[in-house]
Structures are given as C-alpha cells and as structure tokens.
Scaffold this motif. Structure first.
Motif, PDB file in Angstrom:
ATOM      1  N   VAL A 169       5.746   6.226  -1.124  1.00 50.83           N
ATOM      2  CA  VAL A 169       5.306   7.217  -0.035  1.00 50.83           C
ATOM      3  C   VAL A 169       6.178   7.206   1.055  1.00 50.83           C
ATOM      4  N   ILE A 170       6.801   6.248   1.569  1.00 52.87           N
ATOM      5  CA  ILE A 170       7.819   6.287   2.875  1.00 52.87           C
ATOM      6  C   ILE A 170       9.246   7.201   2.161  1.00 52.87           C
ATOM      7  N   SER A 171       9.715   6.655   0.976  1.00 53.71           N
ATOM      8  CA  SER A 171      10.903   7.508   0.405  1.00 53.71           C
ATOM      9  C   SER A 171      10.490   8.803   0.269  1.00 53.71           C
ATOM     10  N   GLY A 172       9.333   8.909  -0.313  1.00 53.64           N
ATOM     11  CA  GLY A 172       8.985  10.594  -0.534  1.00 53.64           C
ATOM     12  C   GLY A 172       8.976  11.420   0.583  1.00 53.64           C
TER      13      GLY A 172
ATOM     14  N   GLN B  85       0.758  -1.257  -0.191  1.00 52.04           N
ATOM     15  CA  GLN B  85      -0.041   0.067   0.022  1.00 52.04           C
ATOM     16  C   GLN B  85       0.607   1.096   0.049  1.00 52.04           C
ATOM     17  N   PHE B  86       2.092   1.133   0.383  1.00 53.80           N
ATOM     18  CA  PHE B  86       3.068   2.316   0.553  1.00 53.80           C
ATOM     19  C   PHE B  86       4.143   2.290  -0.618  1.00 53.80           C
TER      20      PHE B  86
ATOM     21  N   SER C 123      -6.032  -0.315   4.340  1.00 58.20           N
ATOM     22  CA  SER C 123      -6.656   0.689   5.096  1.00 58.20           C
ATOM     23  C   SER C 123      -5.989   2.101   4.879  1.00 58.20           C
ATOM     24  N   TRP C 124      -4.661   2.251   4.686  1.00 62.93           N
ATOM     25  CA  TRP C 124      -4.049   3.501   4.553  1.00 62.93           C
ATOM     26  C   TRP C 124      -3.904   4.048   3.155  1.00 62.93           C
ATOM     27  N   ASP C 125      -3.868   3.260   2.068  1.00 63.15           N
ATOM     28  CA  ASP C 125      -3.595   3.644   0.837  1.00 63.15           C
ATOM     29  C   ASP C 125      -3.963   2.651  -0.346  1.00 63.15           C
TER      30      ASP C 125
END
Length: 264
Positions: free
Chosen positions: A171-174, A22-23, A139-141
């Motif tokens: 997402v996390i890296s961004g 999701q991320f 749930s998150w993305d």
C-alpha cells in the motif's frame, strides 16, 4: 493464533523470510545484484524498492528529485542526447550536481552490496524455515497471503505506476508511486500534449511539453511493471511455502517421510 503469539513465535528464529503487516508484505528472496545495480543507475532509489527497503527508497527518490531539479540534470541529458553539448554544459548547476554525485554512486554500490548480502541471508532463512504468517488484520487494513497473477500486476502498472503495488497489497509503495506519477504528469504537461496530439496540433504539443519533468517517467514506468511482476511471483511462492508449513504441522502422516529440498 493472535498477533502477539505469532510475534513471539517468530522471535524464536534468528531469521524470517517475510513479515506480514497491515500495509505491506516484506520478504527477502533471491535477486540478481546486477539488475538491482542497473535500476540504481537509472534512478536513485529504485534499487532500494527492489530490495523492499522502503524508507531508504523514499528518502533517496525524494532526494534525487530535489537535487535533479536544482542541478537541471535532466535538461543536460536531453541536450546531450540531441547533440547540443554546449547547452548541456551551460545549463547544469555544478554546485548542486556535485552534491548529487556522492549519494548517486553510493546508491549504485549499496544496491549491489546489499543484494549480495540479502541473498546470503535468504539462504540461511530458508534453511531455518521460520514460521510464516498467513493473515494480518488491523484497524487500517487487512493483509493475507494469496496467489495473484503477475500479468495482472503488470497490466495495472501499465495503466498507472503504483496500481500494481496496490494489487499486491504494497500500500505505502503504491500510494507513493501514484503520487509521484501525478506530479510528473502534471509538471510535464503530458496530458495537454496528448490532447493536442490527438487533435493533430503537434507543434502545440511540442511547445507545451516540459521535457525536464517528462524524462522522469520512462524509468519509473518500466520499473514498476518489472518490479510488480517479480513481487507477484515471489508472493505466490511465499503463499505456497506457508501452505506447505501448515500441512506439514497440522496433517502429519505416520510413517511418511516428508521430502525435503536439502536431503541428499
């Protein structure tokens, strides 16, 4: 097909080319070991970002920043580039600098070695042709394979490092890169210097600017643009591979031999 059945299907294969969460979209693809080594040389952790080894990248980047600030390596580099070698020698804290060397050299070595090994794993995974996932909702993305423009990713990275990663759904890296950019810009007083420069107060701009922090920005800035371009190209290839798999499995034509890259 639900996520559990997709996971069970992927476990039937020894190697997977990509993992959709999701991320993030994590994948292995051919990389130039010397390019990864170069970015590991420019700043600790950037080589791991190129390899999609996110945890090692985060830890190494944070470690490199902490040690760099304590040992004042950037100030020593600045003084060396401007010919003030005595000041460079006096400003550096040797206790912290010696701690920096071992992990720094390891990152360079591991950047080259790890890339060579991952390239070998990619060849095997591509031959195995494991089933690729096209859609992930949680749930998150929501994440899905799609074609995205490499130059749009470069454009957003040019505006702010990290936005290109968000465009590619990393997402996390961004978010990490955006946070790091905010810290560097704030600590270096770069926007204040830009403000003074736009009003013609160049001496005030020079005085307010903290070069020790500003020297972090060029390598990160250029790296994000280059890495986002490569990621966009490889994500587009992944999209095409998944579409090809779907068409081969769902719409076979009787009597038609599907061309293969591995046929002689």
């Amino acid at each position: 097909m639900n996520s559990q059945s997709q996971s069970q299907q992927q476990q039937q294969f020894r190697r997977n080319r990509a993992h959709l969460s999701q991320f993030n979209t994590t994948q292995i693809h051919p990389r130039n070991p010397f390019v990864v080594t170069f970015w590991s040389l420019m700043s600790p952790g950037l080589g791991y970002f190129m390899q999609d080894r996110t945890l090692k990248a985060f830890v190494t980047v944070i470690w490199g920043i902490f040690i760099n600030v304590k040992s004042q390596i950037n100030l020593a580099i600045l003084y060396s580039f401007t010919g003030r070698f005595d000041m460079a020698r006096n400003v550096i804290d040797k206790r912290w600098f010696i701690l920096f060397l071992a992990v720094y050299v390891y990152g360079i070595w591991d950047g080259y070695r790890g890339t060579v090994d991952l390239n070998k794993q990619y060849v095997l995974a591509d031959m195995e042709d494991a089933k690729l996932s096209a859609f992930k909702i949680a749930s998150w993305d929501i994440n899905f394979t799609d074609k995205r423009s490499p130059w749009v990713a470069v454009m957003w990275s040019a505006f702010t490092p990290g936005l290109g990663y968000l465009y590619l759904h990393k997402v996390i890296s961004g978010l990490f890169m955006i946070g790091w950019c905010i810290i560097v810009v704030y600590m270096s007083h770069m926007l204040e210097a830009v403000h003074f420069s736009m009003h013609g107060y160049f001496q005030q701009a020079k005085t307010v600017l903290d070069m020790e922090w500003l020297l972090y920005l060029p390598s990160t800035y250029v790296f994000c643009m280059m890495d986002c371009y490569i990621d966009a190209v490889e994500n587009n290839k992944l999209f095409e591979k998944e579409q090809s798999q779907f068409l081969r499995e769902e719409y076979p034509i009787a009597g038609f031999t599907m061309p293969s890259l591995y046929q002689e």
